[in-house]
Enzyme design. Sequence first.
Site, PDB file in Angstrom:
ATOM      1  N   ARG A   1       0.679  -1.249   0.111  1.00  0.00           N
ATOM      2  CA  ARG A   1      -0.014   0.188  -0.047  1.00  0.00           C
ATOM      3  C   ARG A   1       1.014   1.661  -0.007  1.00  0.00           C
ATOM      4  NH1 ARG A   1      -4.560  -0.191   2.279  1.00  0.00           N
ATOM      5  NH2 ARG A   1      -3.826  -2.254   2.856  1.00  0.00           N
ATOM      6  N   THR A   2       1.923   1.147   1.176  1.00  0.00           N
ATOM      7  CA  THR A   2       2.823   2.707   0.829  1.00  0.00           C
ATOM      8  C   THR A   2       3.021   3.196  -0.449  1.00  0.00           C
ATOM      9  OG1 THR A   2       3.050   1.958   3.558  1.00  0.00           O
ATOM     10  CG2 THR A   2       4.226   3.838   2.463  1.00  0.00           C
TER      11      THR A   2
ATOM     12  N   LYS B   1      22.821  -9.718   0.174  1.00  0.00           N
ATOM     13  CA  LYS B   1      24.084 -10.539   0.078  1.00  0.00           C
ATOM     14  C   LYS B   1      24.637  -9.393   1.107  1.00  0.00           C
ATOM     15  CE  LYS B   1      24.304 -10.178  -5.179  1.00  0.00           C
ATOM     16  NZ  LYS B   1      23.753  -8.960  -5.922  1.00  0.00           N
TER      17      LYS B   1
ATOM     18  N   ARG C   1      11.674   2.185   3.123  1.00  0.00           N
ATOM     19  CA  ARG C   1      11.077   1.107   4.026  1.00  0.00           C
ATOM     20  C   ARG C   1      12.039   0.115   4.630  1.00  0.00           C
ATOM     21  NH1 ARG C   1       5.455   0.907   5.627  1.00  0.00           N
ATOM     22  NH2 ARG C   1       4.928  -1.131   7.143  1.00  0.00           N
TER      23      ARG C   1
ATOM     24  N   HIS D   1       6.560   6.855  10.508  1.00  0.00           N
ATOM     25  CA  HIS D   1       6.395   6.891   9.405  1.00  0.00           C
ATOM     26  C   HIS D   1       5.339   7.476   9.517  1.00  0.00           C
ATOM     27  CE1 HIS D   1       3.896   4.934   6.261  1.00  0.00           C
ATOM     28  NE2 HIS D   1       3.843   3.445   6.977  1.00  0.00           N
TER      29      HIS D   1
END
Lengths: 305, 139
Positions: free
Chosen positions: A51-52, A80, A101, A129
């Site tokens: 969604r974000t 990695k 994020r 957020h």
Amino acid sequence: MRSLIDILDLSTEEIDELIDVADDIMAQPEKYQDACRHKILATLFFEPSTRTRLSFESAMLSLGGSVLGFSEAASSSASKGESVADTVSVVSGYVDVIAMRHPKEGAPLVASMHSLVPIINAGDGGHYHPTQTLTDLLTIRHEKGRFDGLTIGLCGDLKFGRTVHSLIEAMSRYPGVKFVLISPEELKLPSFVKKEFIKDKNIPYEQSTSLEAVIGKLDILYMTRVQKERFFNEEEYLRLKDSYILTKEKMKLAREDMIVMHPLPRVNEISTSLDDDPRACYFRQAHYGRYIRMALIMKLLNIRV
Amino acid sequence: MTVDAIKNGIVIDHIEAGKSAELYKMLGLDKLDCPVAVIQNVPSNKIGKKDIIKIDANIEIDLDVIGYISPNVTVNIIENERCVEKRHIELPERLTNIIRCRNPRCITTTEQELPHVFILTNREKREYRCLYCDTKASK
């Protein structure tokens, strides 16, 4: 060069300015359709949040810009063992702005220390957020026309819900605001949040374990999900879960002009039968997220239309 | 009790009583091979009781460590048995790699090369918070 890591990185004046721009974008979207032409947004999502991510990508595409990125750590060089600093040192040479994020708290701040371009924190674990909070603020001002003098009810999981903590933090900066905290004992607002943003600022508040008892006083009802895993035993969960579900019956006790917000996704805490109620604004809230992100991207890129 | 005056070295004075052992360890004084005197519970007009550390060598010491463990300490630099410099140490605004963040969700847990940085957020309460995740430092 500015980044947005914490909502408090923005003054109330800057938030007002972002909201004004977002309002103008909603009123005349065509004016902004080429605002970020030839600019590139990277969405670096080290954990999935569809969604974000889509909201950011839609925002940049609506400004005429382009997007690139990854949607989970497995498809990035983090798998990695590359550090956030190295990833950002490379990617920031390819793009003009980065939305990031990350499951670890503080990762976007580390990124901002190494980036050549602005970083937008799109959520770092249970920490910050800020674009969710900006979305909530745009929703409140667009729907209610103001921030001052509002009575805001926050219902459900007030203990672990970071959106709730950030919204209290942001709204506590406006005069005449009152909070009504509605939750089971187990999920009460943590005392440090209550102290720092409510008590120390002498903001009036009340606590209730019953939604029905207080819903009639509210200008805004902000719902959150009560998660089963937060409870010590299932019996307790079953006993409490229905008290924090918003139904048509409970909405009959609410004011005609109250709005219902929810950061989504919802599970069962708001009955779907309410979706047609004009006071239910959670889907509109999600849509506002796109416009406030458009305004934010333009601000961080110093683009004015 | 007498402890000889030092010729060239450092005297850390006005340490909060009981804090000298922690300071001794945090400053890594156990790794020195010069004489080091730790004097505890010395009567003090200023603070009632205090600890003193005397180091018989002019070594580099991290003043932020001293300020963090026991603010308001005085550090005297001694040369040829004379005090040539007196420094009053206050609570540092920022600590780098002195204490570690214990929040398992903090970025410092996965990115091992990141410095552990704490910022002074409340001087009265001597409260520090992690730069990255805002977790309060636990003493």
